[in-house]
Design an enzyme around this catalytic site. Structure first.
Site, PDB file in Angstrom:
ATOM      1  N   LYS A  13      -4.681  -9.681  -6.141  1.00 38.09           N
ATOM      2  CA  LYS A  13      -6.163 -10.709  -5.590  1.00 38.09           C
ATOM      3  C   LYS A  13      -7.091  -9.183  -6.096  1.00 38.09           C
ATOM      4  CE  LYS A  13      -6.362  -7.466  -1.082  1.00 38.09           C
ATOM      5  NZ  LYS A  13      -6.172  -7.414   0.086  1.00 38.09           N
ATOM      6  N   LYS A  60     -11.634  -4.228  -3.891  1.00 41.71           N
ATOM      7  CA  LYS A  60     -12.297  -3.224  -4.334  1.00 41.71           C
ATOM      8  C   LYS A  60     -12.188  -1.498  -4.345  1.00 41.71           C
ATOM      9  CE  LYS A  60     -13.025  -3.418   0.910  1.00 41.71           C
ATOM     10  NZ  LYS A  60     -12.930  -3.912   2.048  1.00 41.71           N
ATOM     11  N   LYS A 111       1.102  -1.151  -0.027  1.00 38.82           N
ATOM     12  CA  LYS A 111       0.338   0.167  -0.354  1.00 38.82           C
ATOM     13  C   LYS A 111       1.149   1.359  -0.351  1.00 38.82           C
ATOM     14  CE  LYS A 111      -4.629  -2.053   1.895  1.00 38.82           C
ATOM     15  NZ  LYS A 111      -5.648  -1.910   2.705  1.00 38.82           N
TER      16      LYS A 111
HETATM   17  P1  TYM Z   1     -10.254  -6.483   4.093  1.00 45.12           P
HETATM   18  O1  TYM Z   1     -11.084  -5.217   4.392  1.00 45.12           O
HETATM   19  O2  TYM Z   1      -9.231  -5.754   3.623  1.00 45.12           O
HETATM   20  O3  TYM Z   1     -11.020  -7.160   3.999  1.00 45.12           O
HETATM   21  C1  TYM Z   1     -12.557  -7.485   5.013  1.00 45.12           C
HETATM   22  C2  TYM Z   1     -12.028  -9.142   4.858  1.00 45.12           C
HETATM   23  O4  TYM Z   1     -11.857  -9.913   3.326  1.00 45.12           O
HETATM   24  C3  TYM Z   1     -10.832 -10.867   3.147  1.00 45.12           C
HETATM   25  N1  TYM Z   1     -10.953 -10.814   1.473  1.00 45.12           N
HETATM   26  C4  TYM Z   1     -10.707 -11.219   0.695  1.00 45.12           C
HETATM   27  N2  TYM Z   1     -10.752 -13.393   0.810  1.00 45.12           N
HETATM   28  C5  TYM Z   1     -10.388 -13.281  -0.878  1.00 45.12           C
HETATM   29  N3  TYM Z   1      -9.879 -13.110  -1.766  1.00 45.12           N
HETATM   30  C6  TYM Z   1      -9.437 -12.294  -1.940  1.00 45.12           C
HETATM   31  N4  TYM Z   1      -9.214 -11.434  -2.494  1.00 45.12           N
HETATM   32  C7  TYM Z   1     -10.515 -10.883  -0.450  1.00 45.12           C
HETATM   33  N5  TYM Z   1      -9.977  -9.730  -0.720  1.00 45.12           N
HETATM   34  C8  TYM Z   1     -10.357  -9.445   0.813  1.00 45.12           C
HETATM   35  C9  TYM Z   1      -9.507 -10.488   4.170  1.00 45.12           C
HETATM   36  O5  TYM Z   1      -9.190 -11.411   4.019  1.00 45.12           O
HETATM   37  C10 TYM Z   1     -10.587  -9.573   5.035  1.00 45.12           C
HETATM   38  O6  TYM Z   1     -10.729 -10.821   5.769  1.00 45.12           O
HETATM   39  N6  TYM Z   1      -7.017  -5.970   8.041  1.00 45.12           N
HETATM   40  C11 TYM Z   1      -8.771  -5.699   7.768  1.00 45.12           C
HETATM   41  C12 TYM Z   1      -9.523  -5.598   8.441  1.00 45.12           C
HETATM   42  C13 TYM Z   1      -9.718  -5.987  10.306  1.00 45.12           C
HETATM   43  C14 TYM Z   1      -9.635  -7.202  10.751  1.00 45.12           C
HETATM   44  C15 TYM Z   1      -9.675  -6.661  12.177  1.00 45.12           C
HETATM   45  C16 TYM Z   1     -10.627  -8.414  10.781  1.00 45.12           C
HETATM   46  C17 TYM Z   1      -9.522  -4.784  10.766  1.00 45.12           C
HETATM   47  N7  TYM Z   1      -9.793  -5.349  12.228  1.00 45.12           N
HETATM   48  C18 TYM Z   1      -9.310  -7.970  12.980  1.00 45.12           C
HETATM   49  C19 TYM Z   1     -10.141  -9.374  11.378  1.00 45.12           C
HETATM   50  C20 TYM Z   1      -9.895  -8.771  12.754  1.00 45.12           C
HETATM   51  C21 TYM Z   1      -8.305  -5.711   6.198  1.00 45.12           C
HETATM   52  O7  TYM Z   1      -8.136  -4.720   5.525  1.00 45.12           O
HETATM   53  O8  TYM Z   1      -9.714  -6.495   5.667  1.00 45.12           O
END
Ligand code: TYM
Length: 327
Positions: free
Chosen positions: A192, A195, A111
């Site tokens: 991957k 969004k 990022k």
């Molecule tokens: P974020 O918002 O990027 O994504 C949310 C969840 O979706 C999963 N994900 C995917 N899984 C499969 N294929 C993909 N292409 C794909 N894109 C996203 C992510 O692995 C995630 O599970 N850091 C985290 C948010 C967060 C969090 C937490 C998660 C903050 N605090 C505490 C768990 C526990 C994030 O940026 O997810």
């Protein structure tokens, strides 16, 4: 009951990757576990957000949780920023984290790569994520593959805290699906599905209209050849589509391979599109109802109250152990 916590950033439209990698597992786990699902708005502002868009996207993510089948009577649904213990423990976790650990995070490297100015919050982001999880003493954290490294750091921080100040935190385990933990872009299977990709054809948004979904899948890049075969090394594009199909239709990979043997990509892609539409269309219908009903804020208010009780209890213990005067 084992505890579960997870969250998603309201930094854009949720995609089919978010659904397959994480959200569908939230829905499954709620029946057998004590679950906390939040919208991580504090994480979203680690990159600049337009205020009106942030609010809209926050509401959209919360409504999609419910539309996907999270039942607020089973699981606690809330917004991270409404439970102030997250920001507070986030700071304490930041003081426990080494710069070197944060520098090794591949998400930070991705990022921040090529950016002129990088916010400090983007760097300390994993410490806040650790706080999110540890505040609830979560046993399991359902996430996609890309969050594995952050989970490892969370475990290290929990162990470090416990070692320094005495047993306090549960060491959490990631809960990562075997198929679908990393859904790739439709235009490039080396990236991957995300969004934040500027090319909307590269992802399927959970709220894409059925015809848009059909069009995006028909245009999805496929490998040369015509065999529907799961082989991530040599056929990454088709293998990604097979993973999506497997998750949306509830069929095993070998069933899918057998079904399309000798048929080429055409019929496979057609059926895949219908399988995705069959999953997303009912969610979209419920989503429209929820956004129209005005019930969302009440759910989030109740979620905040339930989450706060748990989070404040752990935060208080942490502060006492660290030597803060707790009044
Ligand atoms: P974020 O918002 O990027 O994504 C949310 C969840 O979706 C999963 N994900 C995917 N899984 C499969 N294929 C993909 N292409 C794909 N894109 C996203 C992510 O692995 C995630 O599970 N850091 C985290 C948010 C967060 C969090 C937490 C998660 C903050 N605090 C505490 C768990 C526990 C994030 O940026 O997810």
């Amino acid at each position: 009951k084992l505890r579960v916590l997870s969250g998603m950033q309201p930094s854009g439209q949720l995609t089919l990757g978010n659904y397959i990698g994480a959200l569908q597992n939230y829905v499954k786990l709620q029946h057998s576990h004590e679950c906390y699902f939040m919208v991580v708005d504090l994480h979203a502002v680690t990159v600049p957000q337009d205020p009106a868009a942030l609010k809209e996207q926050t509401e959209a993510v919360a409504a999609l949780y419910l539309a996907a089948g999270i039942d607020p009577k089973q699981a606690t649904v809330f917004l991270q920023s409404t439970v102030t213990a997250h920001a507070e423990l986030g700071w304490l976790m930041t003081t426990l984290t080494y710069m070197g650990e944060l520098e090794r995070m591949t998400q930070f490297k991705d990022k921040s790569a090529g950016k002129e100015s990088v916010g400090a919050g983007l760097f300390t982001y994993p410490s806040l994520m650790a706080a999110d999880i540890l505040l609830y003493n979560a046993d399991l954290v359902p996430v996609g593959d890309d969050q594995k490294q952050h989970l490892e750091l969370t475990r290290d921080l929990a162990q470090r805290f416990n070692g320094r100040y005495g047993e306090t935190f549960t060491i959490p385990e990631p809960y990562i699906p075997e198929v679908g933990a990393r859904i790739m872009s439709l235009d490039d299977a080396s990236r991957k599905m995300s969004k934040s990709n500027p090319n909307a054809g590269s992802y399927i948004a959970m709220l894409d209209a059925p015809d848009v979904i059909r069009k995006k899948i028909s245009r999805a890049v496929t490998d040369s050849g015509r065999e529907v075969k799961f082989d991530p090394q040599n056929k990454p594009e088709v293998s990604n589509l097979i993973s999506i199909y497997s998750q949306c239709a509830g069929k095993s990979i070998s069933e899918i391979e057998a079904q399309y043997e000798g048929q080429g990509y055409g019929p496979f892609k057609k059926d895949l599109a219908e399988a995705v539409v069959a999953v997303l269309e009912p969610i979209q219908r419920r989503y429209a109802e929820i956004r129209g009903s005005g019930e969302l804020y009440e759910v989030l208010r109740q979620g905040k109250e339930k989450a706060e009780v748990q989070a404040n209890r752990v935060l208080r213990q942490v502060k006492e152990k660290m030597g803060f005067v707790v009044l």
